[in-house]
Write a protein that holds these residues in place. Structure first.
Motif, PDB file in Angstrom:
ATOM      1  N   ALA A 290       0.837  -1.208   0.000  1.00  0.00           N
ATOM      2  CA  ALA A 290       0.000   0.000   0.000  1.00  0.00           C
ATOM      3  C   ALA A 290       0.870   1.255   0.000  1.00  0.00           C
ATOM      4  O   ALA A 290       0.600   2.218  -0.735  1.00  0.00           O
ATOM      5  CB  ALA A 290      -0.929  -0.007   1.209  1.00  0.00           C
ATOM      6  N   PHE A 291       1.927   1.244   0.808  1.00  0.00           N
ATOM      7  CA  PHE A 291       2.830   2.408   0.845  1.00  0.00           C
ATOM      8  C   PHE A 291       3.497   2.626  -0.512  1.00  0.00           C
ATOM      9  O   PHE A 291       3.548   3.752  -1.026  1.00  0.00           O
ATOM     10  CB  PHE A 291       3.891   2.221   1.933  1.00  0.00           C
ATOM     11  N   ALA A 292       4.012   1.555  -1.118  1.00  0.00           N
ATOM     12  CA  ALA A 292       4.714   1.691  -2.395  1.00  0.00           C
ATOM     13  C   ALA A 292       3.773   2.170  -3.493  1.00  0.00           C
ATOM     14  O   ALA A 292       4.108   3.088  -4.264  1.00  0.00           O
ATOM     15  CB  ALA A 292       5.352   0.355  -2.787  1.00  0.00           C
ATOM     16  N   VAL A 293       2.591   1.566  -3.591  1.00  0.00           N
ATOM     17  CA  VAL A 293       1.627   1.949  -4.622  1.00  0.00           C
ATOM     18  C   VAL A 293       1.211   3.410  -4.445  1.00  0.00           C
ATOM     19  O   VAL A 293       1.166   4.183  -5.421  1.00  0.00           O
ATOM     20  CB  VAL A 293       0.398   1.016  -4.581  1.00  0.00           C
ATOM     21  N   ASP A 294       0.925   3.793  -3.211  1.00  0.00           N
ATOM     22  CA  ASP A 294       0.480   5.166  -2.970  1.00  0.00           C
ATOM     23  C   ASP A 294       1.589   6.180  -3.215  1.00  0.00           C
ATOM     24  O   ASP A 294       1.330   7.294  -3.688  1.00  0.00           O
ATOM     25  CB  ASP A 294      -0.062   5.298  -1.547  1.00  0.00           C
ATOM     26  N   THR A 295       2.829   5.805  -2.897  1.00  0.00           N
ATOM     27  CA  THR A 295       3.942   6.711  -3.159  1.00  0.00           C
ATOM     28  C   THR A 295       4.161   6.872  -4.663  1.00  0.00           C
ATOM     29  O   THR A 295       4.378   7.985  -5.158  1.00  0.00           O
ATOM     30  CB  THR A 295       5.228   6.202  -2.485  1.00  0.00           C
ATOM     31  N   LEU A 296       4.079   5.781  -5.401  1.00  0.00           N
ATOM     32  CA  LEU A 296       4.183   5.870  -6.864  1.00  0.00           C
ATOM     33  C   LEU A 296       3.062   6.734  -7.434  1.00  0.00           C
ATOM     34  O   LEU A 296       3.287   7.555  -8.333  1.00  0.00           O
ATOM     35  CB  LEU A 296       4.139   4.475  -7.481  1.00  0.00           C
ATOM     36  N   LYS A 306       4.823  -1.256 -13.493  1.00  0.00           N
ATOM     37  CA  LYS A 306       4.014  -2.358 -12.975  1.00  0.00           C
ATOM     38  C   LYS A 306       4.547  -2.773 -11.601  1.00  0.00           C
ATOM     39  O   LYS A 306       5.755  -2.782 -11.368  1.00  0.00           O
ATOM     40  CB  LYS A 306       4.055  -3.546 -13.940  1.00  0.00           C
ATOM     41  N   VAL A 307       3.634  -3.121 -10.707  1.00  0.00           N
ATOM     42  CA  VAL A 307       3.998  -3.526  -9.349  1.00  0.00           C
ATOM     43  C   VAL A 307       3.650  -4.998  -9.166  1.00  0.00           C
ATOM     44  O   VAL A 307       2.523  -5.422  -9.437  1.00  0.00           O
ATOM     45  CB  VAL A 307       3.275  -2.669  -8.289  1.00  0.00           C
ATOM     46  N   ILE A 308       4.634  -5.770  -8.722  1.00  0.00           N
ATOM     47  CA  ILE A 308       4.472  -7.193  -8.452  1.00  0.00           C
ATOM     48  C   ILE A 308       4.476  -7.403  -6.942  1.00  0.00           C
ATOM     49  O   ILE A 308       5.362  -6.891  -6.256  1.00  0.00           O
ATOM     50  CB  ILE A 308       5.602  -8.019  -9.093  1.00  0.00           C
ATOM     51  N   ALA A 320      -6.537 -11.538  -5.248  1.00  0.00           N
ATOM     52  CA  ALA A 320      -7.521 -10.448  -5.302  1.00  0.00           C
ATOM     53  C   ALA A 320      -7.184  -9.345  -4.308  1.00  0.00           C
ATOM     54  O   ALA A 320      -7.327  -8.154  -4.607  1.00  0.00           O
ATOM     55  CB  ALA A 320      -8.919 -11.001  -5.029  1.00  0.00           C
ATOM     56  N   ARG A 321      -6.706  -9.736  -3.136  1.00  0.00           N
ATOM     57  CA  ARG A 321      -6.386  -8.769  -2.079  1.00  0.00           C
ATOM     58  C   ARG A 321      -5.252  -7.837  -2.491  1.00  0.00           C
ATOM     59  O   ARG A 321      -5.343  -6.623  -2.313  1.00  0.00           O
ATOM     60  CB  ARG A 321      -6.030  -9.536  -0.802  1.00  0.00           C
ATOM     61  N   VAL A 322      -4.173  -8.379  -3.065  1.00  0.00           N
ATOM     62  CA  VAL A 322      -3.060  -7.509  -3.450  1.00  0.00           C
ATOM     63  C   VAL A 322      -3.402  -6.690  -4.686  1.00  0.00           C
ATOM     64  O   VAL A 322      -2.952  -5.540  -4.818  1.00  0.00           O
ATOM     65  CB  VAL A 322      -1.753  -8.308  -3.654  1.00  0.00           C
ATOM     66  N   LEU A 323      -4.211  -7.242  -5.598  1.00  0.00           N
ATOM     67  CA  LEU A 323      -4.638  -6.448  -6.752  1.00  0.00           C
ATOM     68  C   LEU A 323      -5.551  -5.308  -6.317  1.00  0.00           C
ATOM     69  O   LEU A 323      -5.506  -4.214  -6.889  1.00  0.00           O
ATOM     70  CB  LEU A 323      -5.349  -7.334  -7.778  1.00  0.00           C
ATOM     71  N   ALA A 324      -6.368  -5.547  -5.290  1.00  0.00           N
ATOM     72  CA  ALA A 324      -7.245  -4.490  -4.771  1.00  0.00           C
ATOM     73  C   ALA A 324      -6.418  -3.334  -4.203  1.00  0.00           C
ATOM     74  O   ALA A 324      -6.787  -2.166  -4.350  1.00  0.00           O
ATOM     75  CB  ALA A 324      -8.168  -5.057  -3.701  1.00  0.00           C
ATOM     76  N   ILE A 325      -5.304  -3.655  -3.569  1.00  0.00           N
ATOM     77  CA  ILE A 325      -4.448  -2.611  -3.007  1.00  0.00           C
ATOM     78  C   ILE A 325      -3.759  -1.821  -4.107  1.00  0.00           C
ATOM     79  O   ILE A 325      -3.500  -0.628  -3.964  1.00  0.00           O
ATOM     80  CB  ILE A 325      -3.414  -3.228  -2.049  1.00  0.00           C
ATOM     81  N   GLY A 326      -3.473  -2.459  -5.233  1.00  0.00           N
ATOM     82  CA  GLY A 326      -2.865  -1.734  -6.342  1.00  0.00           C
ATOM     83  C   GLY A 326      -1.776  -2.477  -7.085  1.00  0.00           C
ATOM     84  O   GLY A 326      -1.183  -1.927  -8.019  1.00  0.00           O
ATOM     85  N   GLU A 402     -10.630  -3.898 -12.430  1.00  0.00           N
ATOM     86  CA  GLU A 402     -11.670  -3.077 -11.803  1.00  0.00           C
ATOM     87  C   GLU A 402     -11.685  -3.207 -10.283  1.00  0.00           C
ATOM     88  O   GLU A 402     -12.287  -2.383  -9.595  1.00  0.00           O
ATOM     89  CB  GLU A 402     -13.045  -3.478 -12.347  1.00  0.00           C
ATOM     90  N   ILE A 403     -11.033  -4.228  -9.744  1.00  0.00           N
ATOM     91  CA  ILE A 403     -11.079  -4.412  -8.302  1.00  0.00           C
ATOM     92  C   ILE A 403     -10.267  -3.311  -7.618  1.00  0.00           C
ATOM     93  O   ILE A 403      -9.202  -2.910  -8.096  1.00  0.00           O
ATOM     94  CB  ILE A 403     -10.567  -5.809  -7.900  1.00  0.00           C
ATOM     95  N   ASP A 404     -10.792  -2.802  -6.518  1.00  0.00           N
ATOM     96  CA  ASP A 404     -10.073  -1.779  -5.761  1.00  0.00           C
ATOM     97  C   ASP A 404     -10.255  -2.035  -4.269  1.00  0.00           C
ATOM     98  O   ASP A 404     -10.821  -3.045  -3.850  1.00  0.00           O
ATOM     99  CB  ASP A 404     -10.521  -0.376  -6.157  1.00  0.00           C
ATOM    100  N   ARG A 405      -9.800  -1.114  -3.456  1.00  0.00           N
ATOM    101  CA  ARG A 405      -9.747  -1.322  -2.002  1.00  0.00           C
ATOM    102  C   ARG A 405     -11.120  -1.369  -1.341  1.00  0.00           C
ATOM    103  O   ARG A 405     -11.245  -1.827  -0.212  1.00  0.00           O
ATOM    104  CB  ARG A 405      -8.871  -0.243  -1.358  1.00  0.00           C
ATOM    105  N   THR A 406     -12.147  -0.942  -2.051  1.00  0.00           N
ATOM    106  CA  THR A 406     -13.491  -0.979  -1.463  1.00  0.00           C
ATOM    107  C   THR A 406     -14.058  -2.397  -1.419  1.00  0.00           C
ATOM    108  O   THR A 406     -15.071  -2.640  -0.763  1.00  0.00           O
ATOM    109  CB  THR A 406     -14.460  -0.073  -2.247  1.00  0.00           C
TER     110      THR A 406
END
Length: 442
Positions: A290-296, A306-308, A320-326, A402-406
């Motif tokens: 979450a920190f890395a995706v949000d900082t990017l 792309k984030v792995i 699904a959980r990690v894809l939802a985070i970003g 389409e999946i996101d943190r919600t």
């Protein structure tokens, strides 16, 4: 313990429910469960995904691909959402490596070599490879232990190598190097790693090829050029946040960017690590991701990189959980080890793995049937991706992007539930760009 004493939810690091799911999918047999969940759904820490009353609007692709490669990449790679995480030959047996790579070839997913270099067992089956380059620069190591551009170019040219990953740190032991004793440095291992046989080989805790964020980006750019334009990125477990922020600011200032970033969690697995490093060092995957995706996102870089996600990815819900985070895609090590026969005997560091997975003992290695375990690796990937497609369909989504943190919920307390967008509030695209000028901490 696990056969006679443990109940289904007690085993560590993976309980029997998770292990059985992997085995069943690998064997291509029923992976359903009877009589409802065994989980305490009112216990803090329980997580679930939101479904939709409009589920199944379309048939979701069971083999979704992600194209990896930025503007300077001339050989982009179409990757599966789920791939084999980094595990070296030496840590794993030759038969385990052969089975994993052959399964990857059958299923069209990628196999990360780990930092021990590209072995013949990685190459023989012909599966797609992510070549990992660690601090020892095995496969591209000069006589003085430094990075050799000439040796790197020669190795990177192999057609099986689709991407290159520069390992800064791994979740199991971030900031810790390793030593290969002279007694274990056989001629075979030495040839693979590009070192002198029967000598002690040091893997330092940090890289000698760069000293700062700009140096890291220049090395990645050099590697991309030397590889003929293949995707190049780096792997790290998040530690000091300001260091990752420095990398992002250097990307903005220089225009040099990796094609991908792999975020490993502090819970990551390995053959051997000091207890304190394994238990108490490095940010856990979900927090680090979450920190890395949000900082990017804050520095307007996420669209180009792309984030792995890597760290205890076992089930399709974990994907699904990690894809939802970003994250854009993920990789798994321990689930793939289970697919090739690991029984979680916890003897990876003793050379006595009874399943022949994490050992170099020839009598144990020969017990691992390459053809059988390759098929199981393929089956596990295929059935997990099928399950992931069903999850996405149940959520009423047309595409996994389409999946996101919600969509993901966490029970924080018995009477308190938080969605992931509340637990990890998203940062707006470009929100941090003004901080470069003002030099204020993010």
């Amino acid at each position: 313990m696990q056969y006679f004493v443990e109940n289904d939810r007690d085993g560590r690091p993976l309980d029997r429910v998770m292990r059985s799911m992997v085995y069943q999918r690998a064997k291509n047999v029923t992976d359903t469960v009877p009589f409802g969940t065994q989980m305490d759904i009112y216990e803090p820490g329980y997580e679930w995904m939101n479904h939709s009353m409009y589920a199944g609007r379309v048939k979701v692709d069971e083999d979704p691909r992600i194209m990896i490669g930025g503007e300077h990449c001339t050989q982009p790679y179409s990757a599966s959402l789920l791939n084999i995480s980094a595990m070296s030959f030496g840590s794993l047996s030759k038969n385990a490596v052969l089975a994993l790579n052959k399964g990857a070839k059958m299923g069209r997913f990628a196999h990360n070599t780990g930092e021990g270099g590209v072995s013949p067992y990685h190459l023989e089956p012909g599966g797609d490879l992510i070549w990992q380059v660690g601090t020892g620069y095995f496969g591209c190591r000069a006589d003085n232990g430094k990075f050799s551009p000439e040796k790197f170019e020669k190795t990177a040219a192999h057609p099986n190598i689709k991407m290159i990953e520069l390992k800064i740190s791994q979740g199991a032991k971030p900031g810790h190097g390793g030593i290969l004793p002279a007694s274990k440095n056989t001629p075979e291992i030495a040839a693979i790693r590009g070192v002198t046989p029967h000598t002690e080989v040091d893997s330092p805790p940090s890289h000698s090829a760069f000293k700062d964020a700009e140096g890291l980006l220049k090395l990645i750019h050099q590697m991309r050029d030397l590889s003929g334009g293949k995707p190049v990125g780096f792997k790290m477990c998040i530690g000091r946040k300001e260091e990752f922020i420095d990398i992002c600011e250097a990307m903005v200032k220089t225009g040099l960017k990796p094609d991908f970033i792999t975020i490993d969690g502090g819970e990551g697995g390995t053959g051997a690590a000091p207890v304190e490093f394994s238990n108490s060092l490095g940010m856990p995957l979900l927090d680090g991701l979450a920190f890395a995706v949000d900082t990017l996102r804050g520095y307007a870089l996420k669209e180009d990189i792309k984030v792995i996600a890597s760290g205890k990815i076992i089930s399709s819900f974990h994907i699904a959980r990690v894809l939802a985070i970003g994250a854009d895609l993920c990789s798994s090590a321990r689930a793939m080890m289970l697919a090739v026969g690991c029984i979680q005997a916890l003897q990876c560091n003793k050379n006595t793995c009874p399943a022949g997975v994490a050992t170099q003992d020839p009598d144990l290695v020969k017990g691992l049937d390459v053809e059988d375990k390759a098929l199981r690796t393929y089956n596990f990937h295929k059935n997990t991706m099928k399950s992931f497609g069903e999850l996405i369909s149940a959520a009423g989504l047309v595409h996994h992007s389409e999946i996101d943190r919600t969509y993901i919920n966490l029970r924080a307390e018995v009477n308190s539930v938080m969605r992931y967008d509340e637990l990890y509030p998203e940062v707006a695209e470009g929100a941090y760009l003004d901080r470069i000028k003002n030099h204020t901490p993010a």
